[in-house]
Design an enzyme around this catalytic site. Sequence first.
Site, PDB file in Angstrom:
ATOM      1  N   LYS A  26      13.889   0.087 -23.141  1.00 31.82           N
ATOM      2  CA  LYS A  26      14.764  -0.863 -23.823  1.00 31.82           C
ATOM      3  C   LYS A  26      14.212  -1.195 -25.205  1.00 31.82           C
ATOM      4  CE  LYS A  26      16.596  -3.879 -20.986  1.00 31.82           C
ATOM      5  NZ  LYS A  26      16.340  -4.976 -20.046  1.00 31.82           N
ATOM      6  N   ARG A  96      13.488 -10.184 -21.731  1.00 29.28           N
ATOM      7  CA  ARG A  96      14.045  -9.035 -21.008  1.00 29.28           C
ATOM      8  C   ARG A  96      12.942  -8.070 -20.594  1.00 29.28           C
ATOM      9  NH1 ARG A  96      18.317  -6.784 -25.289  1.00 29.28           N
ATOM     10  NH2 ARG A  96      19.246  -5.901 -23.378  1.00 29.28           N
ATOM     11  N   GLY A 105      14.956  -2.213  -9.855  1.00 29.57           N
ATOM     12  CA  GLY A 105      14.152  -3.013  -8.936  1.00 29.57           C
ATOM     13  C   GLY A 105      13.437  -4.150  -9.633  1.00 29.57           C
ATOM     14  N   MET A 107      12.782  -7.353 -12.730  1.00 30.18           N
ATOM     15  CA  MET A 107      13.260  -8.705 -12.987  1.00 30.18           C
ATOM     16  C   MET A 107      14.603  -8.715 -13.709  1.00 30.18           C
ATOM     17  SD  MET A 107      11.752 -11.568 -15.467  1.00 30.18           S
ATOM     18  CE  MET A 107      12.911 -11.254 -16.762  1.00 30.18           C
ATOM     19  N   ARG A 352      20.934   3.366 -24.088  1.00 25.38           N
ATOM     20  CA  ARG A 352      20.051   4.275 -23.342  1.00 25.38           C
ATOM     21  C   ARG A 352      20.885   5.471 -22.883  1.00 25.38           C
ATOM     22  NH1 ARG A 352      19.498   0.326 -18.114  1.00 25.38           N
ATOM     23  NH2 ARG A 352      21.693  -0.061 -17.909  1.00 25.38           N
ATOM     24  N   HIS A 468      26.185  -3.015 -10.173  1.00 23.23           N
ATOM     25  CA  HIS A 468      24.899  -2.523  -9.662  1.00 23.23           C
ATOM     26  C   HIS A 468      25.119  -1.387  -8.657  1.00 23.23           C
ATOM     27  CE1 HIS A 468      21.428  -2.626  -6.863  1.00 23.23           C
ATOM     28  NE2 HIS A 468      20.740  -2.758  -7.987  1.00 23.23           N
ATOM     29  N   ARG A 574      14.857  36.530   9.255  1.00 28.82           N
ATOM     30  CA  ARG A 574      14.053  36.398  10.478  1.00 28.82           C
ATOM     31  C   ARG A 574      14.803  37.066  11.617  1.00 28.82           C
ATOM     32  NH1 ARG A 574      15.020  31.315   8.584  1.00 28.82           N
ATOM     33  NH2 ARG A 574      13.316  30.248   7.527  1.00 28.82           N
ATOM     34  N   ARG A 630      11.890  40.545   8.349  1.00 28.53           N
ATOM     35  CA  ARG A 630      10.603  40.265   8.979  1.00 28.53           C
ATOM     36  C   ARG A 630      10.652  40.658  10.447  1.00 28.53           C
ATOM     37  NH1 ARG A 630       8.518  34.271   9.490  1.00 28.53           N
ATOM     38  NH2 ARG A 630      10.073  34.239  11.152  1.00 28.53           N
ATOM     39  N   SER A 777       4.949  38.637   0.474  1.00 26.30           N
ATOM     40  CA  SER A 777       5.821  37.481   0.375  1.00 26.30           C
ATOM     41  C   SER A 777       5.022  36.295   0.906  1.00 26.30           C
ATOM     42  CB  SER A 777       7.075  37.712   1.208  1.00 26.30           C
ATOM     43  OG  SER A 777       7.824  36.532   1.243  1.00 26.30           O
ATOM     44  N   GLY A 779       4.372  33.218   2.704  1.00 29.62           N
ATOM     45  CA  GLY A 779       4.992  32.351   3.706  1.00 29.62           C
ATOM     46  C   GLY A 779       4.290  31.008   3.617  1.00 29.62           C
ATOM     47  N   THR A 780       4.745  30.172   2.687  1.00 29.10           N
ATOM     48  CA  THR A 780       3.964  28.973   2.379  1.00 29.10           C
ATOM     49  C   THR A 780       4.100  27.870   3.423  1.00 29.10           C
ATOM     50  OG1 THR A 780       5.749  28.390   0.879  1.00 29.10           O
ATOM     51  CG2 THR A 780       3.766  29.295  -0.106  1.00 29.10           C
ATOM     52  N   ASN A 781       5.058  27.999   4.341  1.00 29.36           N
ATOM     53  CA  ASN A 781       5.080  27.001   5.425  1.00 29.36           C
ATOM     54  C   ASN A 781       3.839  27.167   6.291  1.00 29.36           C
ATOM     55  OD1 ASN A 781       7.559  26.332   4.460  1.00 29.36           O
ATOM     56  ND2 ASN A 781       8.723  27.225   6.143  1.00 29.36           N
ATOM     57  N   ASP A 782       3.647  28.396   6.779  1.00 29.00           N
ATOM     58  CA  ASP A 782       2.474  28.642   7.607  1.00 29.00           C
ATOM     59  C   ASP A 782       1.195  28.557   6.797  1.00 29.00           C
ATOM     60  OD1 ASP A 782       2.798  28.999  10.378  1.00 29.00           O
ATOM     61  OD2 ASP A 782       4.052  30.757   9.993  1.00 29.00           O
ATOM     62  N   CYS A 843       8.689  32.841   0.269  1.00 27.60           N
ATOM     63  CA  CYS A 843       9.831  32.647   1.152  1.00 27.60           C
ATOM     64  C   CYS A 843       9.718  31.388   1.995  1.00 27.60           C
ATOM     65  CB  CYS A 843      10.046  33.866   2.042  1.00 27.60           C
ATOM     66  SG  CYS A 843       8.669  34.135   3.157  1.00 27.60           S
ATOM     67  N   TYR A 863       9.952  36.823  -7.500  1.00 31.11           N
ATOM     68  CA  TYR A 863      11.141  36.104  -7.024  1.00 31.11           C
ATOM     69  C   TYR A 863      10.770  34.921  -6.154  1.00 31.11           C
ATOM     70  CZ  TYR A 863      10.474  38.324  -2.472  1.00 31.11           C
ATOM     71  OH  TYR A 863       9.949  38.712  -1.265  1.00 31.11           O
TER      72      TYR A 863
HETATM   73  P1  ADP Z   1      19.226  -5.204 -17.716  1.00 32.13           P
HETATM   74  O1  ADP Z   1      17.993  -4.387 -17.903  1.00 32.13           O
HETATM   75  O2  ADP Z   1      19.392  -5.727 -16.352  1.00 32.13           O
HETATM   76  O3  ADP Z   1      20.432  -4.553 -18.288  1.00 32.13           O
HETATM   77  P2  ADP Z   1      19.116  -6.787 -20.100  1.00 32.13           P
HETATM   78  O4  ADP Z   1      17.795  -7.187 -20.620  1.00 32.13           O
HETATM   79  O5  ADP Z   1      19.767  -5.667 -20.777  1.00 32.13           O
HETATM   80  O6  ADP Z   1      18.972  -6.546 -18.546  1.00 32.13           O
HETATM   81  O7  ADP Z   1      20.062  -8.040 -20.134  1.00 32.13           O
HETATM   82  C1  ADP Z   1      21.273  -8.097 -19.462  1.00 32.13           C
HETATM   83  C2  ADP Z   1      22.328  -8.662 -20.325  1.00 32.13           C
HETATM   84  O8  ADP Z   1      21.953  -9.915 -20.850  1.00 32.13           O
HETATM   85  C3  ADP Z   1      22.646  -7.839 -21.549  1.00 32.13           C
HETATM   86  O9  ADP Z   1      23.532  -6.836 -21.249  1.00 32.13           O
HETATM   87  C4  ADP Z   1      23.272  -8.832 -22.459  1.00 32.13           C
HETATM   88  O10 ADP Z   1      24.610  -8.946 -22.221  1.00 32.13           O
HETATM   89  C5  ADP Z   1      22.545 -10.098 -22.112  1.00 32.13           C
HETATM   90  N1  ADP Z   1      21.537 -10.333 -23.137  1.00 32.13           N
HETATM   91  C6  ADP Z   1      20.263  -9.925 -23.190  1.00 32.13           C
HETATM   92  N2  ADP Z   1      19.666 -10.315 -24.319  1.00 32.13           N
HETATM   93  C7  ADP Z   1      20.593 -10.996 -25.014  1.00 32.13           C
HETATM   94  C8  ADP Z   1      20.624 -11.633 -26.282  1.00 32.13           C
HETATM   95  N3  ADP Z   1      19.549 -11.648 -27.063  1.00 32.13           N
HETATM   96  N4  ADP Z   1      21.756 -12.215 -26.659  1.00 32.13           N
HETATM   97  C9  ADP Z   1      22.855 -12.196 -25.865  1.00 32.13           C
HETATM   98  N5  ADP Z   1      22.912 -11.613 -24.686  1.00 32.13           N
HETATM   99  C10 ADP Z   1      21.793 -11.020 -24.258  1.00 32.13           C
HETATM  100 MG    MG Z   2       5.125  32.336   9.339  1.00 29.42          MG
HETATM  101 MG    MG Z   3      20.793  -4.076 -20.010  1.00 28.25          MG
END
Ligand code: ADP
Ligand code: MG
Ligand code: MG
Length: 886
Positions: A26, A96, A105, A107, A352, A468, A574, A630, A777, A779-782, A843, A863
């Site tokens: 980011k 962020r 996963g 924050m 991204r 999500h 086989r 084989r 050939s 035979g990487t399992n065995d 194989c 191969y």
């Molecule tokens: P995630 O990684 O979960 O996408 P972000 O850090 O991108 O989290 O934040 C999620 C959302 O929060 C962004 O899509 C945006 O809409 C809002 N946000 C983050 N920073 C700002 C900011 N400086 N001003 C306004 N909105 C923000």
């Molecule tokens: Mg074998």
């Molecule tokens: Mg985001």
Amino acid sequence: MEKLIFNFKSSFSKTKTNPKHILGGKGANLAEMERLGLPVPPGFTISTKVCDLFYKNKKKLPKIITRLIKKEIHLIEKNTKKKFGDLKNPLLISVRSGARVSMPGMMDTILNLGLNDKTVLALEKKTLNPRFAKDSYRRFIQMYGNVVLGIKEYNFEEIIENYKLTKGVILDTDLDADDWEGLIKNFKDLIKGKTKKKFPQDVNEQLNGAISAVFLSWNTNRAKVYRKINQIPADWGTAVNVQAMVFGNMGNNCATGVVFTRNPSTGEKKFFGEYLINAQGEDVVAGNRTPRHITIKGRLDANVKELSMEETLPKVYLQLKKILNQLEKHYKDMQDVEFTVENNKLWMLQTRSGKRTSKSAVKISVDMVKEKLISKKEAILRIEPNTLDTLLHPTLDEKVKKEVIASGLPASPGAASGKIVFSADEAERLNNMMQDTILVRIETSPEDIHGMHAAKGILTSRGGMTSHAAVVARGMGRPCVSGTSQIDIDYKNKLFKTSEQIVKEGDIITIDGSSGKIILGEIPTVKPEISGDFSKVLGWADEFRKLKIRTNSETPLDTKTARDFGAEGIGLCRTEHMFFDEGRILHVRQMILSKTIADRNNALDKILPYQKNDFKEIFKIMSGLPVTVRLLDPPLHEFLPKSEKEIIEVANSLKLTEEEIKIRINELHEHNPMLGHRGCRLGISYPEIYEMQCRAIFEALVENKKQKIKSIIPEIMIPLISSEAEIRILKELVIKIANKVQKENNIKLDYLVGTMIELPRAAIRANDIAKHADFFSFGTNDLTQTTFGISRDDSGKFLNDYIENKIFEIDPFISIDKGVGELVALATEKGRKQNKKLKLGICGEHGGDPKSIHFCARIGLNYVSCSPFRIPIARLAAAQAALIKK
Ligand code: ADP
Ligand code: MG
Ligand code: MG
């Protein structure tokens, strides 16, 4: 001293390190957008290195870092002409998280930081918008309370929902400044009650808490689970981005949205996204208001009345459009962009490379080559081979009648059937019992990741195409239907209702992530074929790769599938599988249990025509290509009769007593069959078995030839060789039979004789063995079993412990181990030195694993051979190996 904090405007020497390693994805992209002159709210990134320092400093921010942060905050203050914690014109910021790769996963972001009981009044005065100020403050308390103080989100939601009930309104937007003022008080009371502390009023304390929470989130359980699934090292750490807030919630000329530059599901070259008027970032994905389309076309295609951004904010839309095109050209890839509009001014908050389905990945790659944005090479390198798996997944059989009970958004394509479950844990539990499930949630959150992984498909009742659930499912290649508002989920009673019926936990449903349909019961599926863009990409891969791709196959059906998928021969056929067939097993048992050579030969004579026919058919399908056959490998007891009925049947056919059969079965019992009387050892003890098999192969060739079928080149493979004498003796046997058949038919046959290298001794003495072999050939399992001394079939009991304790980075039966690899490399070198023409292939299961394929390319095998459905993956991986190799 090493630089630890980077302003978005500071220059970064890309030649030294990948900026993402230091700034996180980011942060690096925010700085890049800033460099491109795009409108990015000012801010800075605390580098991933600080994450490490934080943990080393007893989970506290080192003093030096807090000082640097203060400096950077000053710069933002100057830039925005606002002041952090000021009572006239307060600066608000977002905090962020951002690791090298995007990690659901981790924050959640904290917005509106810097508000307290006093600054909120200043904000109100300054903007003349009390509702906005109060709404922002309550959001901040909610997020901070949840993310930093650990109070579950539903506590806040419950307070809001109850309040709305008493007031008799439905939407959050129906609440005014006074309402929020009351709720803020309730929120603060909640926090006081739960934490025994007052909600922090000191803005620096707030900032400190938020940054620490980001670092702490790197080690939460859900982040660990996500890292494990995606093989992300724990020592990467996360960066933290601190940025001035811009506001999408100040009124009707404000908005916030998410947009992909192309369709992440199909790859179509059209903007694809959602936005909300008068809202803040999280609202779009949270699902409590239904987001609207970005483009007119998008909303018309979806048959939606609510106006698109192109219509409500036409000027800003045009500016956004320009930026999206610019970003895509710049990154040469489909972008996933987050933006906010404050009083008609556009701000870019993130870009991204967008997560996409494999179908979309393939289409985008092909289109971008056509658009001359990227080269064929880049296109090839961009597609993750393992994800092609989903393109090879079956789709619903069109011809079968379906009872559609609801439909939602087609969020991630593919079809899946399974028992419905309502929790991630239950999905995981049933998956461990080999049961297929569909995870049904109102909406998913990062806490559900393990269940989404364990389930075969995901169904949600809320959330859009960028929710999500949708994003994660597409990344994992799981089919997903999201935003199915026609179902009403009741977690308490473990059921969901449609207008017509009630579906309970354990009931089987099918979801079709390509159409959004929810269907009752299990629906049969059909095999996909390789066509269009997919076949184009694989065609390009074929231009680059040096490794040939063969298949492991012994049935006509698999052989046909493999050839359709592009197999260039069979690397492992086989023969024992051909023994198990119902019509033959009795003769096989007779052969094993017979007491005299005459009886044995009798039985073998009966098996011969079956084997011959199998070969004829397979050779015909693979005509023109090499086929490695084989000779019999498993210990004989695998074929023995087990039930009383089977024993009587064999006894009668051999004119022996039941007792005699049982004694013979006992004799054949082995303590350790994996290391017992199997492979070439059988050929040494009972040469007549191998003679029969060779005869079947050669006669099949002769008969095909007579029918004018283009021949294959048989490569006769002797299993489990460990010494020179074994192969010398058995090669003579093969030649003897070949000569006989050629003479009998007055035909000349081409063939090769070689061996499987699957024992460490064979690898070490490869030079001796190569004297008598035309090919090896691996035979990487065995070879993996015998190198580690671990039985694959028993390893399940401790493999997880080994992975958890980092003894194995990855299951060595999936991806080739270094030590095993060294043996393969050694045998390759020694074998080639002895016999320049030696053909080399692999194989084992590893032949279809991209990492192992890279290894095979590196050491110069000819191969790889894999199961039919891995062939497209292997073609692509082999091309990548050729392109990456220096
Ligand atoms: P995630 O990684 O979960 O996408 P972000 O850090 O991108 O989290 O934040 C999620 C959302 O929060 C962004 O899509 C945006 O809409 C809002 N946000 C983050 N920073 C700002 C900011 N400086 N001003 C306004 N909105 C923000
Ligand atoms: Mg074998
Ligand atoms: Mg985001």
